[in-house]
Write a protein that holds these residues in place. Structure first.
Motif, PDB file in Angstrom:
ATOM      1  N   VAL A  17     -38.330  17.431  10.306  1.00  0.00           N
ATOM      2  CA  VAL A  17     -37.959  18.772  10.740  1.00  0.00           C
ATOM      3  C   VAL A  17     -36.682  18.687  11.566  1.00  0.00           C
ATOM      4  CG1 VAL A  17     -38.695  20.833  11.996  1.00  0.00           C
ATOM      5  CG2 VAL A  17     -40.397  19.446  10.782  1.00  0.00           C
ATOM      6  N   ALA A  18     -35.658  19.416  11.135  1.00  0.00           N
ATOM      7  CA  ALA A  18     -34.398  19.458  11.885  1.00  0.00           C
ATOM      8  C   ALA A  18     -34.589  20.267  13.163  1.00  0.00           C
ATOM      9  CB  ALA A  18     -33.309  20.093  11.028  1.00  0.00           C
ATOM     10  N   ASP A  19     -33.865  19.884  14.210  1.00  0.00           N
ATOM     11  CA  ASP A  19     -33.894  20.658  15.449  1.00  0.00           C
ATOM     12  C   ASP A  19     -33.508  22.107  15.158  1.00  0.00           C
ATOM     13  OD1 ASP A  19     -34.572  18.423  16.929  1.00  0.00           O
ATOM     14  OD2 ASP A  19     -32.536  18.060  17.649  1.00  0.00           O
ATOM     15  N   PRO A  20     -34.135  23.059  15.840  1.00  0.00           N
ATOM     16  CA  PRO A  20     -33.871  24.478  15.577  1.00  0.00           C
ATOM     17  C   PRO A  20     -32.573  24.962  16.234  1.00  0.00           C
ATOM     18  CG  PRO A  20     -35.529  24.260  17.284  1.00  0.00           C
ATOM     19  CD  PRO A  20     -35.214  22.872  16.806  1.00  0.00           C
ATOM     20  N   LEU A  21     -31.462  24.556  15.659  1.00  0.00           N
ATOM     21  CA  LEU A  21     -30.142  24.867  16.205  1.00  0.00           C
ATOM     22  C   LEU A  21     -29.418  25.968  15.445  1.00  0.00           C
ATOM     23  CD1 LEU A  21     -28.829  21.170  16.370  1.00  0.00           C
ATOM     24  CD2 LEU A  21     -30.002  22.447  18.184  1.00  0.00           C
ATOM     25  N   PHE A  22     -29.930  26.341  14.282  1.00  0.00           N
ATOM     26  CA  PHE A  22     -29.150  27.102  13.324  1.00  0.00           C
ATOM     27  C   PHE A  22     -29.519  28.581  13.272  1.00  0.00           C
ATOM     28  CE2 PHE A  22     -29.422  22.700  12.099  1.00  0.00           C
ATOM     29  CZ  PHE A  22     -28.094  22.386  11.836  1.00  0.00           C
ATOM     30  N   LYS A  23     -28.520  29.398  12.904  1.00  0.00           N
ATOM     31  CA  LYS A  23     -28.705  30.821  12.622  1.00  0.00           C
ATOM     32  C   LYS A  23     -28.521  31.008  11.124  1.00  0.00           C
ATOM     33  CE  LYS A  23     -26.638  32.012  17.028  1.00  0.00           C
ATOM     34  NZ  LYS A  23     -25.450  32.496  17.697  1.00  0.00           N
ATOM     35  N   ARG A  24     -29.250  31.966  10.570  1.00  0.00           N
ATOM     36  CA  ARG A  24     -29.169  32.226   9.135  1.00  0.00           C
ATOM     37  C   ARG A  24     -28.181  33.341   8.841  1.00  0.00           C
ATOM     38  NH1 ARG A  24     -31.175  35.761   5.657  1.00  0.00           N
ATOM     39  NH2 ARG A  24     -32.612  36.679   7.148  1.00  0.00           N
ATOM     40  N   TYR A  25     -27.393  33.154   7.778  1.00  0.00           N
ATOM     41  CA  TYR A  25     -26.428  34.145   7.320  1.00  0.00           C
ATOM     42  C   TYR A  25     -26.617  34.347   5.823  1.00  0.00           C
ATOM     43  CZ  TYR A  25     -24.347  32.928  11.793  1.00  0.00           C
ATOM     44  OH  TYR A  25     -24.154  32.687  13.133  1.00  0.00           O
ATOM     45  N   GLY A  26     -26.300  35.539   5.339  1.00  0.00           N
ATOM     46  CA  GLY A  26     -26.448  35.847   3.928  1.00  0.00           C
ATOM     47  C   GLY A  26     -27.780  36.500   3.641  1.00  0.00           C
ATOM     48  N   GLN A  27     -27.944  36.964   2.399  1.00  0.00           N
ATOM     49  CA  GLN A  27     -29.141  37.716   2.030  1.00  0.00           C
ATOM     50  C   GLN A  27     -30.346  36.855   1.678  1.00  0.00           C
ATOM     51  OE1 GLN A  27     -27.784  40.352  -1.099  1.00  0.00           O
ATOM     52  NE2 GLN A  27     -27.172  41.896   0.391  1.00  0.00           N
ATOM     53  N   LYS A  28     -30.136  35.615   1.292  1.00  0.00           N
ATOM     54  CA  LYS A  28     -31.277  34.756   0.951  1.00  0.00           C
ATOM     55  C   LYS A  28     -32.027  34.386   2.220  1.00  0.00           C
ATOM     56  CE  LYS A  28     -29.817  32.388  -3.258  1.00  0.00           C
ATOM     57  NZ  LYS A  28     -29.536  31.058  -3.836  1.00  0.00           N
ATOM     58  N   THR A  29     -33.320  34.653   2.241  1.00  0.00           N
ATOM     59  CA  THR A  29     -34.132  34.350   3.413  1.00  0.00           C
ATOM     60  C   THR A  29     -34.687  32.938   3.399  1.00  0.00           C
ATOM     61  OG1 THR A  29     -36.107  35.261   2.365  1.00  0.00           O
ATOM     62  CG2 THR A  29     -34.783  36.765   3.732  1.00  0.00           C
ATOM     63  N   HIS A  30     -34.715  32.323   2.226  1.00  0.00           N
ATOM     64  CA  HIS A  30     -35.173  30.938   2.139  1.00  0.00           C
ATOM     65  C   HIS A  30     -34.565  30.297   0.905  1.00  0.00           C
ATOM     66  CE1 HIS A  30     -38.048  33.027  -0.446  1.00  0.00           C
ATOM     67  NE2 HIS A  30     -38.224  31.874  -1.075  1.00  0.00           N
TER      68      HIS A  30
END
Length: 159
Positions: A17-30
C-alpha cells in the motif's frame, strides 16, 4: 464496498500500500493495470514519450522526485492517455490544467497542482524500479487505485 478496500481484505498478504499522499484528478474514479515507469526531475519529455509508447491498459508511474516546483503533466499529455486508452497515471509530483482534466475520461493521481510547465531536456530513466510513497514500483507490477488508496501487486489479482 470499495475497490482497493476489497482488494486489501482479500489480498492483504500480497499487496503493498502506497502512502496516502495523492489527490485524484480526472473522471475515472478507479483504475488498474500493469505499471510502466519513468524517473524524471522537473522535465516531462520522457513522460510524454512513455504516454505515447506504453501499452494500452497500462498505468504510467512517474517518479518526479516529489517536486512541487512545476507540473510534469497537463491537459495535452492527459489527452494522450485518454486517446491511447491507458488505465491511468500516477505522478509523484504535480500536474496542471486540473479544471480541464476534471472533464476528461482519465484517472490521474498526483501530489498536487502547479501552473508552471516543466523543462524539456529529456533527462531521466524509463522502465526501471522507482521508490516513493514508501513502496518500490516495479515495471510490470499491477497497480490498483481509487479514492481509498493505491496498491501494488506482483501479479494481476482476481478482482
Amino acid at each position: 464496498m470499495g475497490f482497493t478496500a476489497d482488494i486489501c481484505d482479500d489480498y492483504s498478504d500480497v499487496v503493498k500500500v502506497a502512502d496516502p499522499l495523492f489527490k485524484r484528478y480526472g473522471q475515472k474514479t478507479h483504475f488498474s493495470g500493469p505499471a510502466a515507469t519513468v524517473r524524471v526531475f522537473e522535465d516531462n519529455v520522457l513522460v510524454k514519450k512513455a504516454l505515447q509508447e506504453i501499452s494500452e491498459g497500462s498505468v504510467l508511474v512517474v517518479d518526479g522526485g516529489g517536486s512541487s516546483r512545476c507540473a510534469l503533466m497537463g491537459d495535452n499529455l492527459a489527452e494522450i492517455a485518454v486517446e491511447r486508452k491507458l488505465a491511468g497515471v500516477i505522478v509523484y509530483g504535480c500536474i496542471r490544467d486540473s479544471d480541464e482534466i476534471a472533464n476528461m475520461d482519465v484517472g490521474i493521481f498526483a501530489l498536487g497542482t502547479n501552473p508552471i510547465k516543466s523543462v524539456k531536456k529529456g533527462i531521466g530513466d524509463a522502465n526501471i524500479p522507482v521508490v516513493f510513497a514508501s513502496v518500490k514500483w516495479q515495471p510490470g507490477e499491477w497497480v490498483y487505485a481509487d479514492n481509498d488508496g493505491i496498491l501494488l501487486s506482483p501479479d494481476k489479482l482476481d478482482v
